[in-house]
Design a protein around this motif. Structure first.
Motif, PDB file in Angstrom:
ATOM      1  N   THR A 178      12.542  45.336   8.426  1.00  0.00           N
ATOM      2  CA  THR A 178      12.490  44.439   7.327  1.00  0.00           C
ATOM      3  C   THR A 178      11.627  42.693   6.814  1.00  0.00           C
ATOM      4  N   VAL A 179      12.615  42.599   5.532  1.00  0.00           N
ATOM      5  CA  VAL A 179      11.899  41.854   4.946  1.00  0.00           C
ATOM      6  C   VAL A 179      12.977  40.466   4.745  1.00  0.00           C
ATOM      7  N   ASP A 180      14.018  41.276   5.785  1.00  0.00           N
ATOM      8  CA  ASP A 180      15.126  40.537   5.462  1.00  0.00           C
ATOM      9  C   ASP A 180      14.984  38.901   5.255  1.00  0.00           C
ATOM     10  N   SER A 181      14.740  38.650   6.707  1.00  0.00           N
ATOM     11  CA  SER A 181      14.387  36.608   6.677  1.00  0.00           C
ATOM     12  C   SER A 181      13.455  36.558   5.958  1.00  0.00           C
ATOM     13  N   GLN A 182      12.440  37.061   5.308  1.00  0.00           N
ATOM     14  CA  GLN A 182      11.361  36.716   4.198  1.00  0.00           C
ATOM     15  C   GLN A 182      12.579  35.948   3.102  1.00  0.00           C
ATOM     16  N   ILE A 183      13.048  36.778   2.787  1.00  0.00           N
ATOM     17  CA  ILE A 183      13.516  37.336   1.758  1.00  0.00           C
ATOM     18  C   ILE A 183      14.760  35.852   1.385  1.00  0.00           C
ATOM     19  N   ILE A 184      15.432  35.560   2.466  1.00  0.00           N
ATOM     20  CA  ILE A 184      16.348  34.044   2.574  1.00  0.00           C
ATOM     21  C   ILE A 184      15.858  33.148   2.724  1.00  0.00           C
ATOM     22  N   ALA A 185      14.759  32.890   3.186  1.00  0.00           N
ATOM     23  CA  ALA A 185      13.728  31.751   2.581  1.00  0.00           C
ATOM     24  C   ALA A 185      13.501  31.603   1.743  1.00  0.00           C
ATOM     25  N   LEU A 186      12.818  32.988   1.070  1.00  0.00           N
ATOM     26  CA  LEU A 186      12.189  32.607  -0.149  1.00  0.00           C
ATOM     27  C   LEU A 186      13.793  31.947  -1.102  1.00  0.00           C
ATOM     28  N   LYS A 187      15.009  32.860  -0.809  1.00  0.00           N
ATOM     29  CA  LYS A 187      15.812  32.460  -1.749  1.00  0.00           C
ATOM     30  C   LYS A 187      15.861  30.576  -2.000  1.00  0.00           C
ATOM     31  N   ALA A 188      15.854  30.041  -0.725  1.00  0.00           N
ATOM     32  CA  ALA A 188      16.342  29.223  -0.179  1.00  0.00           C
ATOM     33  C   ALA A 188      14.748  27.850  -0.510  1.00  0.00           C
ATOM     34  N   SER A 189      14.098  28.600  -1.091  1.00  0.00           N
ATOM     35  CA  SER A 189      13.173  27.586  -1.875  1.00  0.00           C
ATOM     36  C   SER A 189      13.017  26.978  -3.194  1.00  0.00           C
ATOM     37  N   GLY A 190      14.952  27.631  -4.060  1.00  0.00           N
ATOM     38  CA  GLY A 190      15.414  27.499  -5.412  1.00  0.00           C
ATOM     39  C   GLY A 190      14.404  28.185  -6.098  1.00  0.00           C
ATOM     40  N   ALA A 191      13.490  28.737  -5.845  1.00  0.00           N
ATOM     41  CA  ALA A 191      12.297  29.359  -6.903  1.00  0.00           C
ATOM     42  C   ALA A 191      13.780  30.655  -7.918  1.00  0.00           C
ATOM     43  N   ASP A 192      13.381  30.229  -9.584  1.00  0.00           N
ATOM     44  CA  ASP A 192      13.779  30.854 -10.495  1.00  0.00           C
ATOM     45  C   ASP A 192      12.826  32.502 -10.420  1.00  0.00           C
ATOM     46  N   VAL A 193      11.442  32.191 -10.177  1.00  0.00           N
ATOM     47  CA  VAL A 193      11.039  34.304 -10.520  1.00  0.00           C
ATOM     48  C   VAL A 193      10.263  33.943  -8.154  1.00  0.00           C
ATOM     49  N   PHE A 194      10.206  35.519  -8.741  1.00  0.00           N
ATOM     50  CA  PHE A 194       9.651  36.484  -7.490  1.00  0.00           C
ATOM     51  C   PHE A 194       8.819  37.231  -7.889  1.00  0.00           C
ATOM     52  N   PHE A 195       7.674  37.217  -7.470  1.00  0.00           N
ATOM     53  CA  PHE A 195       6.621  38.130  -7.283  1.00  0.00           C
ATOM     54  C   PHE A 195       6.436  39.058  -6.027  1.00  0.00           C
ATOM     55  N   ASN A 196       7.108  39.919  -5.557  1.00  0.00           N
ATOM     56  CA  ASN A 196       7.339  41.156  -5.068  1.00  0.00           C
ATOM     57  C   ASN A 196       5.595  41.492  -5.071  1.00  0.00           C
ATOM     58  N   ILE A 197       5.172  41.426  -3.827  1.00  0.00           N
ATOM     59  CA  ILE A 197       3.800  42.028  -3.353  1.00  0.00           C
ATOM     60  C   ILE A 197       4.251  42.858  -2.134  1.00  0.00           C
ATOM     61  N   ALA A 198       4.844  44.277  -1.902  1.00  0.00           N
ATOM     62  CA  ALA A 198       4.637  44.846  -1.583  1.00  0.00           C
ATOM     63  C   ALA A 198       5.009  46.395  -1.348  1.00  0.00           C
ATOM     64  N   THR A 199       4.749  47.456  -0.857  1.00  0.00           N
ATOM     65  CA  THR A 199       4.719  48.454  -1.181  1.00  0.00           C
ATOM     66  C   THR A 199       6.191  49.137  -0.854  1.00  0.00           C
ATOM     67  N   PRO A 200       6.222  50.243  -1.030  1.00  0.00           N
ATOM     68  CA  PRO A 200       7.702  51.138  -1.854  1.00  0.00           C
ATOM     69  C   PRO A 200       8.401  50.224  -0.669  1.00  0.00           C
ATOM     70  N   ARG A 201       8.135  50.951   0.666  1.00  0.00           N
ATOM     71  CA  ARG A 201       9.713  50.563   1.576  1.00  0.00           C
ATOM     72  C   ARG A 201      10.108  49.505   1.747  1.00  0.00           C
ATOM     73  N   PHE A 202       9.025  48.339   1.450  1.00  0.00           N
ATOM     74  CA  PHE A 202       9.478  46.798   1.715  1.00  0.00           C
ATOM     75  C   PHE A 202       9.879  46.020   0.293  1.00  0.00           C
ATOM     76  N   ALA A 203       8.694  46.706  -0.133  1.00  0.00           N
ATOM     77  CA  ALA A 203       9.502  46.039  -2.318  1.00  0.00           C
ATOM     78  C   ALA A 203      11.709  46.627  -2.298  1.00  0.00           C
ATOM     79  N   ALA A 204      11.561  47.793  -2.236  1.00  0.00           N
ATOM     80  CA  ALA A 204      13.529  47.797  -1.639  1.00  0.00           C
ATOM     81  C   ALA A 204      14.094  47.716  -1.743  1.00  0.00           C
ATOM     82  N   GLN A 205      13.823  47.192   0.187  1.00  0.00           N
ATOM     83  CA  GLN A 205      14.128  46.247   0.985  1.00  0.00           C
ATOM     84  C   GLN A 205      14.444  44.698   0.407  1.00  0.00           C
ATOM     85  N   ALA A 206      12.875  44.506  -0.290  1.00  0.00           N
ATOM     86  CA  ALA A 206      13.331  42.850  -0.815  1.00  0.00           C
ATOM     87  C   ALA A 206      13.990  42.626  -2.185  1.00  0.00           C
ATOM     88  N   ILE A 207      14.070  44.375  -3.020  1.00  0.00           N
ATOM     89  CA  ILE A 207      15.265  43.897  -4.178  1.00  0.00           C
ATOM     90  C   ILE A 207      16.693  43.625  -3.795  1.00  0.00           C
TER      91      ILE A 207
END
Length: 408
Positions: free
Chosen positions: A224-253
Motif C-alpha cells: 500500500t501507499v498508506d504510510s506515504q499519504i499520512i506523511a504527505l498530509k502531515a506536511s500541510g500541503a493543500d495541493v496533491f499531485f498523484n503520480i501513480a499507476t491505477p492500484r496505488f492511485a486508488a489507494q492514495a485517493i
C-alpha cells in the motif's frame, strides 16, 4: 553497348532484355510485393506485450480491447486482404519478463513489429534490443520522453503525450490558479515517476523550492501507499499531485479521504480511469480531481447522440462484450489499434519493417474517440503522435472538460 548497325533480331533481343530488367529493378512502374518476417500474402503478424497479471493488471484490458478491434478488422476482410494476427502476451509488469517475451516474439514467432508494449521500465528494458534488431517498437504505451527520440532510437515510437509535457500543464495550471499553493507529490520510484516529476519541477521553475513542501515515493512491490499519504498530509500541503499507476492511485485517493486530508488533487493521466481507479477509491473521495485526457469519456453526455460513440459502443458489444464500455482503458486499446491498422494500410504491399516504420512516421489522422482538436500526426523527425491534452475535472459521476485542449 550494341552497335548501331545491329540486326533487327539483335534489336529485338535488346528490347526484351530491357523490358525484363524494368520488371526487376526497384522503383519501376510495376510495383512488387516486399515482405519481411511476419508478413505474407495472407497475414501480418504483430506482437503485443501487456500486464495481464501483476501490480498493473488493471491495464490488461487495453490489450483485450486492441485484440477485439483487430478481430473486427479481420471479420471485415482484413487490410488489403491480409489478416492481422495479434500475438498478445503477458509480462506481469516485470521488465525481465518483458525482455523474455520480446525475444520470443521477434526470434521465434517472427513478428513484423511490436505494438503498444506497456510500461516505462518495460519498454526501456527492450528498447536497445528492438533497435539493434531493427524491428519496430510502435506506439509504446508510456508517455516517457525518451520514447520519442527519432535520432537515437529510430525504431521506437510513442503514441500518447509525454509525461513531462502533461506535468508542465498541471504546474502551469497551479501557478495560474493557486500561486501560493503548498504541493505534496507521490510518485512511483522509477523512470515513469521521475519523468513526471521533472516536467512538473521544470515548469514551476524557481518557485518549485518553496511550493513543493513534501515528496514521497513507493515501489511497485509495495502493498500500500498508506504510510506515504499520512506523511504527505502531515506536511500541510493543500495541493496533491498523484503520480501513480491505477492500484496505488486508488489507494492514495481513498487514504487521503480516510485521514480527512482534502487537498486539490491532480491525477496523472495513466490513472484517469473511472472504472479502474476512481470507483475503487470511492467516487465521493475522487470528486474534484483534475487530470488530463486526450481520449473521450464514453459517459460524456455531449457524446450521447454522436456517430463516434455509437460506433464504439457497437464495437464493444459485438467484439468485447466482457469489457466495460465506459472504461477509458478500452477506449485507449480501441484507439491505438486504429492507429496500427492505418499504419499497416499505408504500407500497402511493401510490408517490410523499414517501410512500416516509414509509414508510422507519416501519419495524419483524426481518431473518432479523441477529443476534438487533438489529432495523430507524425513526421520523420516527429515521433510523438499526440501532443495535446484536455484538462478535465471529475464531478463525482464523470469528467468535465476545462477549457480547450492545450499542448504543442
Amino acid at each position: 553497348m550494341l552497335p548501331k548497325n545491329r540486326s533487327p533480331f539483335a534489336r529485338g533481343l535488346h528490347t526484351c532484355a530491357t523490358a525484363v530488367l524494368a520488371l526487376t529493378l526497384p522503383g519501376t512502374a510495376i510495383a512488387q510485393k516486399r515482405y519481411d518476417p511476419g508478413a505474407s500474402d495472407t497475414e501480418v503478424r504483430i506482437g503485443h506485450i501487456g500486464p495481464y497479471s501483476g501490480p498493473a493488471s488493471a491495464y490488461g484490458t487495453i490489450g483485450k480491447a486492441a485484440s477485439a478491434y483487430i478481430a473486427k478488422v479481420n471479420a471485415e476482410g482484413g487490410v488489403h486482404g491480409r489478416r492481422i494476427v495479434l500475438l498478445s502476451v503477458d509480462d506481469g509488469y516485470n521488465p525481465a519478463k518483458t525482455v523474455e517475451q520480446a525475444r520470443k516474439l521477434v526470434e521465434q514467432d517472427e513478428v513484423l513489429a511490436l505494438f503498444a508494449p506497456l510500461g516505462t521500465a518495460q519498454n526501456l528494458a527492450i528498447q536497445r534490443y528492438m533497435n539493434a534488431k531493427k524491428v519496430p517498437q510502435l506506439f509504446v504505451a508510456t508517455g516517457a520522453t525518451r520514447f520519442g527520440d527519432a535520432k537515437a532510437f529510430p525504431w521506437t515510437m510513442g503514441w500518447q503525450p509525454t509525461y513531462q509535457d502533461e506535468a508542465r500543464i498541471y504546474a502551469q495550471h497551479i501557478l495560474a490558479t493557486r500561486p501560493n499553493a503548498k504541493v505534496a507529490v507521490l510518485l512511483q520510484n522509477d523512470d515513469f515517476g521521475k519523468d513526471y516529476l521533472k516536467g512538473f519541477l521544470d515548469a514551476l521553475g524557481d518557485k518549485a523550492a518553496t511550493m513543493v513542501v513534501a515528496r514521497a515515493s513507493y515501489e511497485v512491490t509495495d502493498a500500500t501507499v498508506d504510510s506515504q499519504i499520512i506523511a504527505l498530509k502531515a506536511s500541510g500541503a493543500d495541493v496533491f499531485f498523484n503520480i501513480a499507476t491505477p492500484r496505488f492511485a486508488a489507494q492514495a485517493i481513498r487514504k487521503a479521504a480516510e485521514t480527512g486530508w482534502r487537498p486539490l488533487q491532480y491525477l496523472a493521466s495513466v490513472s484517469i480511469f473511472v472504472q479502474a481507479v476512481l470507483k475503487p477509491a470511492g467516487l465521493d473521495n475522487a470528486t474534484g480531481v483534475i487530470s488530463a485526457s486526450f481520449i473521450r469519456d464514453p459517459d460524456d453526455e455531449t457524446l450521447k447522440d454522436t456517430r463516434e460513440l455509437a460506433d464504439y459502443r457497437t464495437f464493444m458489444q459485438q467484439y468485447y462484450p466482457a469489457g466495460e464500455a465506459s472504461d477509458f482503458l478500452n477506449v485507449l486499446g480501441y484507439s491505438t489499434a486504429q492507429t496500427l491498422v492505418q499504419t499497416i494500410r499505408q504500407a500497402g504491399d511493401d510490408l517490410t519493417r523499414e517501410n512500416l516504420m516509414r509509414q508510422a512516421a507519416n501519419l495524419s489522422m483524426v481518431l473518432p474517440m479523441l477529443h476534438p482538436g487533438i489529432e495523430v500526426k507524425t513526421g520523420p523527425d516527429d515521433y510523438r503522435p499526440i501532443e495535446k491534452v484536455q484538462l478535465v475535472r471529475f464531478n463525482g459521476t464523470r469528467y468535465e472538460a476545462m477549457g480547450r485542449p492545450v499542448g504543442r
